[in-house]
Motif scaffolding. Structure first.
Motif, PDB file in Angstrom:
ATOM      1  N   TRP A 193      18.096   4.444 -16.064  1.00 42.30           N
ATOM      2  CA  TRP A 193      17.143   3.369 -15.778  1.00 42.30           C
ATOM      3  C   TRP A 193      17.106   2.327 -16.903  1.00 42.30           C
ATOM      4  CZ3 TRP A 193      12.043   5.637 -13.297  1.00 42.30           C
ATOM      5  CH2 TRP A 193      12.361   6.241 -12.079  1.00 42.30           C
ATOM      6  N   VAL A 194      17.183   2.775 -18.143  1.00 43.64           N
ATOM      7  CA  VAL A 194      17.102   1.839 -19.271  1.00 43.64           C
ATOM      8  C   VAL A 194      18.415   1.077 -19.424  1.00 43.64           C
ATOM      9  CG1 VAL A 194      16.828   1.629 -21.771  1.00 43.64           C
ATOM     10  CG2 VAL A 194      15.335   3.174 -20.469  1.00 43.64           C
ATOM     11  N   SER A 195      19.527   1.784 -19.523  1.00 40.74           N
ATOM     12  CA  SER A 195      20.811   1.098 -19.735  1.00 40.74           C
ATOM     13  C   SER A 195      21.200   0.252 -18.537  1.00 40.74           C
ATOM     14  CB  SER A 195      21.910   2.122 -20.035  1.00 40.74           C
ATOM     15  OG  SER A 195      22.088   3.006 -18.945  1.00 40.74           O
ATOM     16  N   GLY A 196      20.809   0.666 -17.325  1.00 41.11           N
ATOM     17  CA  GLY A 196      21.116  -0.128 -16.147  1.00 41.11           C
ATOM     18  C   GLY A 196      20.485  -1.498 -16.183  1.00 41.11           C
ATOM     19  N   ASN A 197      19.284  -1.595 -16.720  1.00 38.43           N
ATOM     20  CA  ASN A 197      18.603  -2.878 -16.827  1.00 38.43           C
ATOM     21  C   ASN A 197      19.013  -3.661 -18.064  1.00 38.43           C
ATOM     22  OD1 ASN A 197      16.288  -3.356 -14.676  1.00 38.43           O
ATOM     23  ND2 ASN A 197      16.419  -1.156 -15.042  1.00 38.43           N
ATOM     24  N   GLN A 198      19.530  -2.963 -19.075  1.00 39.29           N
ATOM     25  CA  GLN A 198      19.956  -3.661 -20.286  1.00 39.29           C
ATOM     26  C   GLN A 198      21.322  -4.313 -20.119  1.00 39.29           C
ATOM     27  OE1 GLN A 198      19.706  -0.581 -23.282  1.00 39.29           O
ATOM     28  NE2 GLN A 198      17.606  -1.138 -23.842  1.00 39.29           N
ATOM     29  N   ASN A 199      22.181  -3.734 -19.292  1.00 39.96           N
ATOM     30  CA  ASN A 199      23.534  -4.259 -19.107  1.00 39.96           C
ATOM     31  C   ASN A 199      23.804  -4.398 -17.619  1.00 39.96           C
ATOM     32  OD1 ASN A 199      26.194  -5.011 -19.213  1.00 39.96           O
ATOM     33  ND2 ASN A 199      26.948  -3.084 -20.070  1.00 39.96           N
ATOM     34  N   LEU A 200      23.465  -5.557 -17.065  1.00 34.83           N
ATOM     35  CA  LEU A 200      23.582  -5.764 -15.624  1.00 34.83           C
ATOM     36  C   LEU A 200      25.025  -5.979 -15.194  1.00 34.83           C
ATOM     37  CD1 LEU A 200      20.505  -8.082 -14.959  1.00 34.83           C
ATOM     38  CD2 LEU A 200      20.633  -5.587 -14.921  1.00 34.83           C
ATOM     39  N   GLY A 201      25.936  -6.161 -16.137  1.00 33.42           N
ATOM     40  CA  GLY A 201      27.329  -6.405 -15.788  1.00 33.42           C
ATOM     41  C   GLY A 201      28.161  -5.155 -15.640  1.00 33.42           C
ATOM     42  N   SER A 202      27.523  -3.986 -15.739  1.00 33.24           N
ATOM     43  CA  SER A 202      28.269  -2.737 -15.654  1.00 33.24           C
ATOM     44  C   SER A 202      27.387  -1.686 -15.015  1.00 33.24           C
ATOM     45  CB  SER A 202      28.705  -2.286 -17.051  1.00 33.24           C
ATOM     46  OG  SER A 202      29.362  -1.039 -16.996  1.00 33.24           O
ATOM     47  N   PRO A 203      27.971  -0.785 -14.224  1.00 31.64           N
ATOM     48  CA  PRO A 203      27.149   0.279 -13.644  1.00 31.64           C
ATOM     49  C   PRO A 203      26.573   1.190 -14.725  1.00 31.64           C
ATOM     50  CG  PRO A 203      29.285   0.125 -12.549  1.00 31.64           C
ATOM     51  CD  PRO A 203      29.371  -0.713 -13.785  1.00 31.64           C
ATOM     52  N   SER A 204      25.418   1.749 -14.446  1.00 30.88           N
ATOM     53  CA  SER A 204      24.853   2.801 -15.288  1.00 30.88           C
ATOM     54  C   SER A 204      24.602   3.995 -14.377  1.00 30.88           C
ATOM     55  CB  SER A 204      23.559   2.332 -15.958  1.00 30.88           C
ATOM     56  OG  SER A 204      23.082   3.318 -16.853  1.00 30.88           O
ATOM     57  N   PRO A 205      25.665   4.720 -14.048  1.00 32.94           N
ATOM     58  CA  PRO A 205      25.582   5.713 -12.984  1.00 32.94           C
ATOM     59  C   PRO A 205      25.118   7.080 -13.477  1.00 32.94           C
ATOM     60  CG  PRO A 205      27.820   5.527 -13.731  1.00 32.94           C
ATOM     61  CD  PRO A 205      27.022   4.532 -14.545  1.00 32.94           C
ATOM     62  N   ALA A 206      24.872   7.951 -12.526  1.00 32.93           N
ATOM     63  CA  ALA A 206      24.620   9.348 -12.867  1.00 32.93           C
ATOM     64  C   ALA A 206      25.879   9.974 -13.449  1.00 32.93           C
ATOM     65  CB  ALA A 206      24.156  10.108 -11.632  1.00 32.93           C
ATOM     66  N   ILE A 207      27.041   9.674 -12.857  1.00 31.01           N
ATOM     67  CA  ILE A 207      28.333  10.130 -13.383  1.00 31.01           C
ATOM     68  C   ILE A 207      29.228   8.913 -13.551  1.00 31.01           C
ATOM     69  CG2 ILE A 207      30.404  11.491 -12.954  1.00 31.01           C
ATOM     70  CD1 ILE A 207      28.770  13.483 -11.424  1.00 31.01           C
ATOM     71  N   TYR A 208      29.754   8.747 -14.749  1.00 28.84           N
ATOM     72  CA  TYR A 208      30.640   7.619 -15.061  1.00 28.84           C
ATOM     73  C   TYR A 208      32.022   8.188 -15.372  1.00 28.84           C
ATOM     74  CZ  TYR A 208      31.473   2.812 -16.757  1.00 28.84           C
ATOM     75  OH  TYR A 208      31.907   1.514 -16.921  1.00 28.84           O
ATOM     76  N   ILE A 209      32.994   7.889 -14.522  1.00 33.00           N
ATOM     77  CA  ILE A 209      34.379   8.288 -14.764  1.00 33.00           C
ATOM     78  C   ILE A 209      35.109   7.050 -15.269  1.00 33.00           C
ATOM     79  CG2 ILE A 209      36.461   9.264 -13.761  1.00 33.00           C
ATOM     80  CD1 ILE A 209      33.984  11.131 -13.798  1.00 33.00           C
ATOM     81  N   SER A 210      35.465   7.054 -16.543  1.00 31.49           N
ATOM     82  CA  SER A 210      36.048   5.883 -17.182  1.00 31.49           C
ATOM     83  C   SER A 210      37.440   6.226 -17.698  1.00 31.49           C
ATOM     84  CB  SER A 210      35.141   5.428 -18.338  1.00 31.49           C
ATOM     85  OG  SER A 210      35.690   4.335 -19.029  1.00 31.49           O
ATOM     86  N   GLU A 211      38.483   5.629 -17.061  1.00 32.05           N
ATOM     87  CA  GLU A 211      39.874   5.899 -17.423  1.00 32.05           C
ATOM     88  C   GLU A 211      40.133   7.413 -17.494  1.00 32.05           C
ATOM     89  OE1 GLU A 211      38.490   2.095 -18.677  1.00 32.05           O
ATOM     90  OE2 GLU A 211      38.055   3.940 -19.763  1.00 32.05           O
ATOM     91  N   SER A 212      39.658   8.116 -16.527  1.00 32.18           N
ATOM     92  CA  SER A 212      39.765   9.578 -16.515  1.00 32.18           C
ATOM     93  C   SER A 212      40.106  10.054 -15.117  1.00 32.18           C
ATOM     94  CB  SER A 212      38.443  10.214 -16.965  1.00 32.18           C
ATOM     95  OG  SER A 212      38.114   9.848 -18.285  1.00 32.18           O
ATOM     96  N   GLY A 213      40.647  11.259 -15.038  1.00 29.84           N
ATOM     97  CA  GLY A 213      40.965  11.790 -13.734  1.00 29.84           C
ATOM     98  C   GLY A 213      41.653  13.133 -13.829  1.00 29.84           C
TER      99      GLY A 213
END
Length: 693
Positions: free
Chosen positions: A321-341
């Motif tokens: 909730w906090v980071s999602g409103n601080q950075n509107l240009g990027s998702p702040s998801p429950a799970i963030y998969i970033s360059e991973s798999g």
């Protein structure tokens, strides 16, 4: 190394079994569970209905459960100032008497264990660093057990940044259990290989509850085989390091770094002032199972430039909730998969799958759901590689040789193959981290916008996106190419999920699309999923096939009719890699489909759109798109006209809301224009004939 009493071992086993039985089978399946089994795991009233009491470790008094009298043969550590006490005997048991223990005022005054020794607290035993000592337990000893202690106030303010208080040296074969570690600076606990932290309350520490770091072993992971089980991890990052060092990525409840093989189970991770659980850089073979992850200011689980994980039977509530409103240009998801798999070449014995599987979890009122993301500029030798000297686990040596200047664009002085051969395989593939083979299935996603403090376009969204910049002339990747890979080519899929609420879905650069568009061609995501309990075939997102619409794989069904030639070219792309160039051979021209009577269509409201611009200026300024509707007997029913006026060298979208006749079966397109001259060109891309949503 197991020194736990049989009674404690039985209690521990009963707890693990009870939690596992509450959420389903103890076995981690290698494939998708049967639908009935998946539904049973999500049944309200079980694990997902209420936080199990066993996970409220900080509300209990487990750390006061140590022996009330000194065990036979143990060394008694009296309460008070233990400066100079010999803690370094090997194979010994130390018993801390009730009361507060201190280590003097020296910055480096610490307990330096002996290998094979245990350090047990009596009920009420407290080890207090008085904000004078940096570390509580440090040194190279192996096979160490620390249990039943309250450990507090270690660190000297900001001096402990990126340092650990308990097992400061990340030594091997440590068991840390039944601890209350709070108000320490840096990380309360550091983990080394074959370390376990369990049954502990890790609360309100300056940077992390748990972290780890060891010098990288060339060609291999530094830390192996760790267990984080049945801990409550709450309120960490009290020193707000992300504000002190913007973009440091150096906070969270737990931060994993360069670990091969981790079991993270039955933890209550909540109200941390950053990310809940963060695995960053070349972590491999992780199991996150049966954790309750709630109300962390940022992402619940962040899996970053890492491979092969299973995230199963976890609860995610109100994260980001906090980071999602601080950075509107990027998702702040429950799970963030970033360059991973997932990658079958790497270890996956703990996960049970060569993919990155996200299954049988409950998501409720997080800022957004699951984001699968890739930065086109993040590869071994690029300025987007925030890990600097680290490369992917596929490249040997894994440490890039000097120089380490990542701001210059000319790699001519570097000799590493990730510089010299990156345009060639295997380096083109193995010198970058990929978001691929991520499978999101059999989950329950709930989102109530009235309860979530939404802002921006990513609130309540799932995402398959990529960003970056085509600013390195020597790199063999493009942003559009990586976007195509993440969305279409890398084996990423959402399927068989249950959605409740007002969800939206992000693609490409992050533009959002509807549920129906997400499920239809060309995206074809969430097959077998439901929204608010409803399933069924989605409306047609585009009657045209992918190549006719986007020109990515071929010229599609386009054919020159008169006064022009057609070509599929890269410099005609509005999105993706290609578009259609109409080159005039006279003053007027005509283009049509070559599959009369056209593509399959159905009756009802339609949205027709295309992007167009002049390829030469001055050039064509006006054209007309004719949309012809035929019935099943190929009889023309109606013709609608979409004007294309005011063309310039800049891309413009032209749209029309139309209604296909009640007996429409196919749709056929013709594009005509006049007022041009030989040599003029018109560029077209992203043509859509879709059902109105």
């Amino acid at each position: 190394m197991i020194r736990i009493k049989w009674g404690e071992a039985l209690k521990r086993r009963q707890l693990v079994v009870a939690v596992a039985l509450a959420v389903g089978t103890l076995t981690v399946p290698t494939g998708q569970p049967a639908p009935a089994a998946a539904a049973a795991e999500r049944t309200p009233g079980g694990w997902y209905a209420q936080l199990p009491t066993e996970l409220r470790v900080c509300d209990g008094d487990g750390w006061n459960g140590g022996p009330s009298v000194a065990p036979d043969g143990s060394v008694v550590v009296p309460a008070g100032d233990n400066t100079g006490f010999n803690f370094g005997q090997t194979g010994q048991t130390y018993w801390f008497a009730p009361g507060v223990h201190t280590l003097g005022t020296g910055e480096y005054s610490t307990v330096t264990p002996g290998s094979g020794s245990s350090y047990l607290g009596a009920p009420g035993a407290v080890l207090d660093g008085m904000n004078a000592n940096k570390y509580a337990f440090a040194g190279p000893a192996t096979d160490v057990r620390i249990a039943y202690l309250e450990i507090r106030n270690f660190g000297r303010g900001l001096d402990n940044n990126n340092e650990g208080v308990i097992n400061h040296n990340a030594s091997n074969d440590w068991l840390m259990e039944f601890l209350y570690a709070h108000h320490n600076d840096g990380a309360a606990v550091f983990l080394g290989s074959l370390n376990t932290i369990r049954d502990s309350c890790l609360k309100d520490n300056g940077q992390y509850g748990v972290s780890m770091y060891d010098d990288q072993v060339e060609g291999d992971s530094a830390i192996k085989g760790i267990v984080v089980d049945n801990n409550e991890i709450v309120g960490n990052n009290q020193d707000d390091w992300e504000t002190r060092e913007p973009g440091c990525g150096c906070t969270g409840g737990v931060k994993f770094w360069d670990v091969k093989g981790a079991t993270v189970t039955a933890n209550y991770v909540h109200d941390n002032l950053s990310v809940g659980l963060w695995a960053d850089t070349n972590n491999i073979d992780f199991l996150f199972d049966s954790n309750w992850i709630e109300h962390n200011q940022s992402v619940g689980i962040w899996y970053e430039i890492s491979y092969n994980a299973t995230m199963s039977r976890n609860v995610f509530k109100r994260n980001g909730w906090v980071s999602g409103n601080q950075n509107l240009g990027s998702p702040s998801p429950a799970i963030y998969i970033s360059e991973s798999g997932g990658d079958a070449r790497l270890q996956h014995s703990i996960t049970g799958s060569p993919n990155l599987d996200i299954r049988n979890n409950l998501f409720e009122d997080n800022f957004s759901g699951v984001s699968i993301y890739e930065n086109a500029n993040r590869f071994c030798n690029a300025n987007g590689n925030t890990s600097k000297t680290y490369c992917t686990p596929f490249v040997s040596p894994t440490v890039i040789p000097p120089p380490y200047d990542f701001d210059y664009l000319d790699p001519i002085n570097a000799t590493h193959p990730c510089y010299t051969s990156i345009a060639n395989e295997p380096y083109r593939s193995d010198c970058r981290w990929h978001s691929r083979d991520v499978k999101v299935f059999s989950n329950e996603f709930r989102f109530d916008q009235a309860k979530v403090p939404c802002a921006g376009t990513y609130c309540g969204a799932q995402a398959l996106i990529a960003t970056g910049a085509d600013n390195l002339p020597w790199m063999p990747y493009t942003v559009s190419g990586i976007q195509q890979d993440v969305m279409f080519n890398n084996g990423n899929s959402f399927h068989d999920n249950a959605y409740f609420g007002d969800w939206r879905f992000a693609r490409g650069w992050g533009d959002t699309i509807s549920w129906n568009t997400w499920r239809a061609a060309p995206y074809n995501q969430d097959a077998g999923s439901t929204l608010d309990g409803a399933s069924g075939p989605p409306p047609i997102a585009n009657a045209l096939d992918v190549d006719t619409a986007t020109l990515e794989g071929s010229l599609g069904k386009w054919s020159p009719w008169f006064g022009c030639t057609l070509e599929r070219v890269a410099d005609a792309a509005h999105s993706g890699g290609y578009g259609l160039r109409v080159a005039l051979t006279g003053a007027s021209f005509g283009v049509s489909l070559a599959n009369w009577p056209g593509f399959t269509a159905n009756p009802g409201g339609k949205r027709v759109s295309l992007w167009a611009r002049q390829g030469t200026s001055p050039g064509v300024t006006t054209a007309t798109l004719s949309v012809r509707w035929f019935n099943a007997d190929q009889v023309l029913l109606a013709t609608d006209v979409v004007p294309i006026t005011g063309l310039t060298p800049n891309w413009q979208e032209f749209t029309a809301q139309l209604t296909a006749p009640s007996t429409a079966a196919t749709v056929f397109l013709e594009l005509t224009g006049g007022g041009g001259a030989t040599g003029n060109t018109l560029l077209l891309d992203d043509l859509v004939v879709a059902d109105q949503q």
